[in-house]
Design an enzyme around this catalytic site. Sequence first.
Site, PDB file in Angstrom:
ATOM      1  N   GLU A   1     -39.283-127.465 -11.482  1.00 54.78           N
ATOM      2  CA  GLU A   1     -38.427-126.840 -12.511  1.00 54.78           C
ATOM      3  C   GLU A   1     -37.029-127.896 -12.529  1.00 54.78           C
ATOM      4  O   GLU A   1     -36.450-127.703 -13.677  1.00 54.78           O
ATOM      5  CB  GLU A   1     -37.809-125.405 -12.089  1.00 54.78           C
ATOM      6  CG  GLU A   1     -37.951-124.555 -13.106  1.00 54.78           C
ATOM      7  CD  GLU A   1     -37.888-122.981 -13.012  1.00 54.78           C
ATOM      8  OE1 GLU A   1     -38.656-122.594 -12.299  1.00 54.78           O
ATOM      9  OE2 GLU A   1     -36.573-122.289 -13.288  1.00 54.78           O
TER      10      GLU A   1
ATOM     11  N   HIS B   1     -57.952-130.697   7.101  1.00 50.95           N
ATOM     12  CA  HIS B   1     -59.279-130.434   6.720  1.00 50.95           C
ATOM     13  C   HIS B   1     -59.808-130.053   5.085  1.00 50.95           C
ATOM     14  O   HIS B   1     -60.558-129.127   5.089  1.00 50.95           O
ATOM     15  CB  HIS B   1     -59.844-129.166   7.839  1.00 50.95           C
ATOM     16  CG  HIS B   1     -59.509-129.799   9.007  1.00 50.95           C
ATOM     17  ND1 HIS B   1     -60.421-130.487   9.978  1.00 50.95           N
ATOM     18  CD2 HIS B   1     -58.245-129.599   9.841  1.00 50.95           C
ATOM     19  CE1 HIS B   1     -59.886-130.702  10.984  1.00 50.95           C
ATOM     20  NE2 HIS B   1     -58.461-130.060  11.105  1.00 50.95           N
TER      21      HIS B   1
ATOM     22  N   LYS C   1     -39.895-117.303 -22.117  1.00 50.03           N
ATOM     23  CA  LYS C   1     -39.314-116.313 -22.029  1.00 50.03           C
ATOM     24  C   LYS C   1     -39.212-115.319 -23.509  1.00 50.03           C
ATOM     25  O   LYS C   1     -39.374-114.325 -23.686  1.00 50.03           O
ATOM     26  CB  LYS C   1     -38.129-116.004 -21.099  1.00 50.03           C
ATOM     27  CG  LYS C   1     -38.235-116.080 -19.434  1.00 50.03           C
ATOM     28  CD  LYS C   1     -36.706-116.167 -18.930  1.00 50.03           C
ATOM     29  CE  LYS C   1     -36.807-116.323 -17.254  1.00 50.03           C
ATOM     30  NZ  LYS C   1     -35.692-116.257 -16.617  1.00 50.03           N
TER      31      LYS C   1
HETATM   32  O1  PA5 Z   1     -34.464-121.368 -11.367  1.00 47.66           O
HETATM   33  C1  PA5 Z   1     -34.339-120.563 -12.360  1.00 47.66           C
HETATM   34  O2  PA5 Z   1     -33.417-120.219 -12.939  1.00 47.66           O
HETATM   35  C2  PA5 Z   1     -35.481-119.763 -12.654  1.00 47.66           C
HETATM   36  O3  PA5 Z   1     -36.933-119.939 -12.187  1.00 47.66           O
HETATM   37  C3  PA5 Z   1     -35.289-118.262 -12.290  1.00 47.66           C
HETATM   38  O4  PA5 Z   1     -35.089-118.063 -11.041  1.00 47.66           O
HETATM   39  C4  PA5 Z   1     -36.485-117.328 -12.974  1.00 47.66           C
HETATM   40  O5  PA5 Z   1     -36.758-117.517 -14.070  1.00 47.66           O
HETATM   41  C5  PA5 Z   1     -35.762-115.918 -12.723  1.00 47.66           C
HETATM   42  O6  PA5 Z   1     -34.690-115.595 -13.402  1.00 47.66           O
HETATM   43  P1  PA5 Z   1     -33.764-114.586 -13.325  1.00 47.66           P
HETATM   44  O7  PA5 Z   1     -33.162-114.599 -11.795  1.00 47.66           O
HETATM   45  O8  PA5 Z   1     -32.862-114.891 -14.328  1.00 47.66           O
HETATM   46  O9  PA5 Z   1     -34.435-113.169 -13.511  1.00 47.66           O
END
Ligand code: PA5
Length: 410
Positions: free
Chosen positions: A263, A289, A402
């Site tokens: 990410e 393995h 989202k």
């Molecule tokens: O790293 C990030 O920002 C995302 O992966 C969030 O952790 C994930 O989308 C969840 O978001 P939130 O904590 O706002 O619900």
Amino acid sequence: MIHLDLKNIPDLSLEGKNLPKLLGDIHTRDQGFYSVIDDEKLLKKIEAFVDQIKGKYKNIVVLGIGGSALGTIAIKDCLSNFFVQSFPQLHVLENIDPQFLHEAIEAFDIEQTLFIVISKSGGTAETLSQFALFRNEVEKSGHNLQDHFVVITGNKGLLREQTIALNLPTFNVPENVGGRFSVLTAVGLLPAALIGIDIRALIQGAQTMREAFVSEDIDRNLPFQLASVQFLCSKKGQSQNVLMPYATKLRTFSAWFAQLLAESTGKVDRKGHHVGLTPIPALGVTDQHSQFQLFAQGPNDKLILFLTIKNHGKPLPIPITQDHNKVNFLKNKTFADLLDAEQRATADTLAEVGRPNLTIEIDQLDAEHLGQLFLLFEGATAFLGEFMNINAFNQPGVERSKELTREYLS
Ligand code: PA5
């Protein structure tokens, strides 16, 4: 302490990249993941909360996803007994699969359950839906919401509004700490503390690694060294990063790492190029393995990061007594000897065929070293952002999906 051992790794000199300047650039990004670990007030608040609810609940259930779940799972797996349930038990519901949620509803006796709702943005559909589901269950059971929910969220967003309206106990996620960098805020620390994990040791480990991370001395700056290896290998076509801990208890640490790397680096860079490092979670020895054949003889597009432990604790001898040339090499050896020999053999097999690999060795598996590992990889990711000319701290692709989900359901 943590040591790095490099094999077939390109020279660490990065043309035109100067460490003090990079540190200055990272500083200007105003990211809180390495300052939030000084929040003594937060630790005290968590400790007070843990004291206040001691003995009251059998189940602690985290409702959250991505960065609001993966760090907690990694901490729990690494630092608590795999086979003996803690009291209270910690469960992390990081999905919205209805069958799995039905099972959860059946399993948890509301009276004995505390739900921790975690969402930094406070607007993630999965977490809001889970919250609605279990809020309904608590209301149906006639219990007070205030006794069964605690919320960890940012300062704005729908979840914050609901928390205020319902007068629920709450912890804050600082604005300048991104979801996947938030494990050492209340997001990871509160659930950990509730199952008896030494969160001060986690923090202390992170602080030790922070000293390395902000050091202008390349030999001390392990996050810089790690990021340099990752970056230089990617330049040579090895942009897939296998993380292969030789410890079952670190299996889900690799899942935390996978989110952090994917990410943070999967981006369009400032010149418009699509870039990114692909994480591949693996487990030693299990994957020797399985996936290892691909790592050794498949395309030479991977950097293998081994994670090993120097001191495995109480020795566990392999009790072989029979005399046979096929097993004699195991006689008078421990499981740690076998594990270590297999890891070295695996690293050398890769080195023989010119595959880059790096071994990150920690002295032992405990809260302090886990804290160091979190900061090691977070710091390396911040350096990668600078090397790759990207913003490592946003996630426009995730946000877009989202947004579309909301649109499709409207
Ligand atoms: O790293 C990030 O920002 C995302 O992966 C969030 O952790 C994930 O989308 C969840 O978001 P939130 O904590 O706002 O619900």
